[in-house]
Design an enzyme around this catalytic site. Structure first.
Site, PDB file in Angstrom:
ATOM      1  N   VAL A  11      -3.282  -3.858  14.257  1.00 54.94           N
ATOM      2  CA  VAL A  11      -3.208  -4.420  15.605  1.00 54.94           C
ATOM      3  C   VAL A  11      -3.893  -5.145  16.349  1.00 54.94           C
ATOM      4  CG1 VAL A  11      -3.183  -3.568  18.147  1.00 54.94           C
ATOM      5  CG2 VAL A  11      -1.660  -2.201  16.385  1.00 54.94           C
ATOM      6  N   GLU A 156       4.724  -3.571  12.279  1.00 52.08           N
ATOM      7  CA  GLU A 156       4.269  -4.070  11.138  1.00 52.08           C
ATOM      8  C   GLU A 156       5.620  -4.534  10.331  1.00 52.08           C
ATOM      9  OE1 GLU A 156       1.866  -1.320   8.860  1.00 52.08           O
ATOM     10  OE2 GLU A 156       0.850  -0.715  10.819  1.00 52.08           O
ATOM     11  N   LYS A 225       4.376   4.321  26.218  1.00 50.94           N
ATOM     12  CA  LYS A 225       4.138   3.850  24.700  1.00 50.94           C
ATOM     13  C   LYS A 225       4.524   5.019  23.568  1.00 50.94           C
ATOM     14  CE  LYS A 225       2.885   2.154  20.526  1.00 50.94           C
ATOM     15  NZ  LYS A 225       3.819   1.261  20.138  1.00 50.94           N
ATOM     16  N   CYS A 281       2.178   5.364  13.075  1.00 53.39           N
ATOM     17  CA  CYS A 281       2.530   5.447  14.433  1.00 53.39           C
ATOM     18  C   CYS A 281       3.444   6.573  14.596  1.00 53.39           C
ATOM     19  CB  CYS A 281       3.040   4.169  15.105  1.00 53.39           C
ATOM     20  SG  CYS A 281       1.739   2.922  15.132  1.00 53.39           S
TER      21      CYS A 281
HETATM   22  P1  NAD Z   1      -6.389   0.402  11.982  1.00 52.31           P
HETATM   23  O1  NAD Z   1      -6.795   1.696  11.239  1.00 52.31           O
HETATM   24  O2  NAD Z   1      -5.731  -0.602  11.173  1.00 52.31           O
HETATM   25  O3  NAD Z   1      -7.279  -0.455  12.693  1.00 52.31           O
HETATM   26  C1  NAD Z   1      -8.437   0.204  13.253  1.00 52.31           C
HETATM   27  C2  NAD Z   1      -9.600  -0.707  13.161  1.00 52.31           C
HETATM   28  O4  NAD Z   1     -10.693  -0.172  13.854  1.00 52.31           O
HETATM   29  C3  NAD Z   1     -10.293  -0.392  11.808  1.00 52.31           C
HETATM   30  O5  NAD Z   1     -10.416  -1.691  11.065  1.00 52.31           O
HETATM   31  C4  NAD Z   1     -11.555   0.097  11.849  1.00 52.31           C
HETATM   32  O6  NAD Z   1     -12.679  -0.240  10.863  1.00 52.31           O
HETATM   33  C5  NAD Z   1     -12.051  -0.320  13.277  1.00 52.31           C
HETATM   34  N1  NAD Z   1     -13.006   0.547  14.100  1.00 52.31           N
HETATM   35  C6  NAD Z   1     -12.979   1.919  14.246  1.00 52.31           C
HETATM   36  N2  NAD Z   1     -14.142   2.240  14.712  1.00 52.31           N
HETATM   37  C7  NAD Z   1     -14.618   1.054  15.344  1.00 52.31           C
HETATM   38  C8  NAD Z   1     -15.927   0.955  16.139  1.00 52.31           C
HETATM   39  N3  NAD Z   1     -16.515   1.878  16.604  1.00 52.31           N
HETATM   40  N4  NAD Z   1     -16.110  -0.579  16.158  1.00 52.31           N
HETATM   41  C9  NAD Z   1     -15.438  -1.342  15.605  1.00 52.31           C
HETATM   42  N5  NAD Z   1     -14.519  -1.203  14.899  1.00 52.31           N
HETATM   43  C10 NAD Z   1     -13.955  -0.021  14.705  1.00 52.31           C
HETATM   44  O7  NAD Z   1      -5.300   0.899  13.108  1.00 52.31           O
HETATM   45  P2  NAD Z   1      -4.033   0.267  13.793  1.00 52.31           P
HETATM   46  O8  NAD Z   1      -2.687   0.398  12.880  1.00 52.31           O
HETATM   47  O9  NAD Z   1      -4.754  -1.486  14.051  1.00 52.31           O
HETATM   48  O10 NAD Z   1      -3.831   0.883  15.120  1.00 52.31           O
HETATM   49  C11 NAD Z   1      -4.879   0.720  16.163  1.00 52.31           C
HETATM   50  C12 NAD Z   1      -4.405   1.403  17.499  1.00 52.31           C
HETATM   51  O11 NAD Z   1      -3.180   0.823  17.639  1.00 52.31           O
HETATM   52  C13 NAD Z   1      -3.932   2.904  17.212  1.00 52.31           C
HETATM   53  O12 NAD Z   1      -3.990   3.727  18.138  1.00 52.31           O
HETATM   54  C14 NAD Z   1      -2.253   2.883  17.012  1.00 52.31           C
HETATM   55  O13 NAD Z   1      -1.562   3.894  17.289  1.00 52.31           O
HETATM   56  C15 NAD Z   1      -1.981   1.576  17.738  1.00 52.31           C
HETATM   57  N6  NAD Z   1      -0.679   0.969  17.472  1.00 52.31           N
HETATM   58  C16 NAD Z   1      -0.574   0.665  16.099  1.00 52.31           C
HETATM   59  C17 NAD Z   1       0.672  -0.129  15.550  1.00 52.31           C
HETATM   60  C18 NAD Z   1       0.789  -0.444  14.166  1.00 52.31           C
HETATM   61  O14 NAD Z   1       2.191  -0.718  13.837  1.00 52.31           O
HETATM   62  N7  NAD Z   1      -0.146  -0.143  13.118  1.00 52.31           N
HETATM   63  C19 NAD Z   1       1.524  -0.531  16.605  1.00 52.31           C
HETATM   64  C20 NAD Z   1       1.426  -0.124  17.870  1.00 52.31           C
HETATM   65  C21 NAD Z   1       0.152   0.440  18.125  1.00 52.31           C
END
Ligand code: NAD
Length: 472
Positions: A11, A156, A225, A281
């Protein structure tokens, strides 16, 4: 505007690249050094259409990468949080990564002017209020920050176009200032200037224009959401339950979807029978909403059933493989698709992986191919597992007792089925995503099993093979 994006995963990275594309200066932060190094050297790290182009266009200019939250926060007026919120064993969302980031932000913002902190991660209702308390308890003056919710709805596989041509933008905010700042961030999308730009990312056919900018309270935005994802998961489980009935009584679920989906109150989108939903998700958000409801004193058992039906689709499909092939021990299977859905390399909670793991535990050997998810899929298996990662769909099919299609990759629609059939030991096609027309596949000489598409008895087999040989 100057924006910090904390968390550069699926995201955060896509949102940051798209914000750079619409004119903002974005600094992406992640605490994974390897990720930041790869991103800084131009590697998009995830498979997502148009992301490499956006990174090539903006990296080093309006899009930068760092591990230093300190630098990013000080340089930005808006700080988006897009770190993970994985499920706890109890089903609740684990918001500890968010808490950690907020404490880090708290150390940086006093004395650097008011900042707006925007939660993009999917969080339980009430998280914005709790973050405000965390920041205040960490010594940040109340007049030094605003807080808002801005849940992300990208999918995605089509994340870039979903972000740039959204169905809606939801902002949960209690203050005019935060609302106006977010309105400015998204103005190129809500007022159309991005759509008039030359060289923009192409607009999908069904894009909604102009995207509504919906302002709510923070807690409503958080609920929107979770409710959206739970509703979509419910649609998938509803159609899968119906598919199981169709399977038993000879009806065809795809005909059913045409019939019910043409009622505009229902619509046919997301009514796709298959091996169940997965990804990072839907599973976690359904269980998180279940936990939120419970904390509010409401016993939301409908969601238990959504999850139960989904879990059940894996054994249902494995039974289908058993029905097609007899005892599974010693069978050699070709698997197409390991990602949780087409268009992505993400294998988190992939139903394809769960099914392959069950088949391996039943004594099958597997040759698998996925156009993008092979590297991530390798990590899901033990080195001693009898699975080989093939070079192509044809390589996977070579000498197999059956071909299983487990992810809806678009390129699987245009495979050379005559060639595939000639490579298989038996022309068995088990289509876990209802990608193909049963009649067309039978005409090509396959013994076809879809999901909820009636039964194709084994005594059709010789006829089918002859028909296929004619067709070939
Ligand atoms: P992800 O695991 O791909 O990415 C999260 C990132 O945050 C990782 O790269 C991790 O290293 C980083 N991170 C963790 N702690 C950190 C810190 N203290 N400082 C800096 N970076 C840090 O997760 P994602 O799929 O991108 O999802 C993120 C959020 O968005 C979640 O809450 C998810 O539910 C939501 N979301 C995801 C999607 C999807 O399709 N993947 C869609 C909508 C919403």
């Amino acid at each position: 505007m100057k924006i910090a994006m904390i968390g550069s995963g699926y995201v955060g990275l896509v949102a940051a690249a798209c914000m750079a594309e619409i004119g903002h200066n974005v600094i992406c932060v992640d605490n994974d050094e390897g990720k930041i190094q790869a991103l800084s050297s131009g590697d998009p790290i995830i498979h997502e259409q148009f992301l490499p182009e956006l990174m090539a266009r903006h990296s080093g200019d309006r899009l930068r990468f760092t591990t230093s939250l300190h630098d990013a926060v000080r340089a930005s007026s808006i700080i988006f949080i897009a770190v993970g919120t994985p499920p706890r064993e109890s089903g609740e969302a684990d918001t500890s990564f968010i808490e950690h980031v907020c404490r880090d932000i708290a150390r940086e913002i006093n004395g650097y002017g008011p900042k707006t902190i925007v939660v993009k991660s999917t969080v339980p209702a009430g998280t914005n209020d709790w973050i405000r308390r965390v920041l205040e308890r960490s010594g940040v003056a109340a007049n030094n920050f605003e807080i808002a919710a801005n849940p992300e709805f990208l999918r995605e596989g089509s994340a870039v176009t979903d972000f740039l041509y959204p169905d809606r933008i939801v902002v949960g905010s209690n203050t005019e200032r935060a609302t106006e700042q977010l309105r400015s961030v998204y103005r190129p999308l809500t007022e159309g200037s991005y759509r008039r730009r030359r060289g923009r990312v192409p607009q999908p056919d069904n894009a909604c224009y102009p995207a509504p900018f919906i302002v709510t309270s923070p807690v409503s935005a958080e609920m929107i959401k979770h409710a959206s994802n739970a509703f979509l998961a419910m649609k998938v489980s509803f159609i899968n339950a119906l598919a199981n009935i169709c399977e038993a009584n000879g009806a065809d679920i795809e005909e059913l979807v045409r019939g019910i989906g043409s009622d505009r109150r229902i619509g046919s989108r997301f009514l796709k029978a298959g091996i169940g939903y997965g990804g990072s998700c839907f599973p976690k958000d359904v269980s998180a909403l279940r936990a939120v409801a419970e904390a509010c004193g409401y016993d939301f058992r409908l969601l238990d059933e959504v999850m139960r039906i989904n879990r059940n689709q894996h054994p249902v499909f494995v039974s289908k493989v058993r029905e097609a092939l007899g005892p599974l021990k010693g069978k050699r299977l070709a698997v197409l698709g390991l990602a949780f859905k087409g268009g992505t390399d993400d294998t988190r909670e992939s139903p394809a992986i769960a099914i392959v793991q069950t088949l391996l535990s039943e004594g099958c050997t597997v040759r698998a191919f996925d156009p993008a998810a092979m590297a991530r899929a390798r990590d899901e298996f033990a080195p001693e597992d009898p699975i080989v990662f093939a070079e192509s769909a044809y390589d996977a099919a070579h000498g197999a007792d059956a071909l299983l299609v487990l992810t809806e990759w678009e390129e699987f629609l245009s495979l050379d089925f005559v060639r595939l059939r000639s490579l298989l030991r038996e022309p068995m096609l088990l289509d876990g995503r209802n990608l193909y027309e049963p009649g067309a596949m039978r005409a090509l000489g396959f013994f076809y099993f879809g999901v909820g598409r009636g039964h194709c008895p084994p005594n059709d087999f010789s006829e089918v093979r002859i028909a296929g040989e004619d067709a070939a």
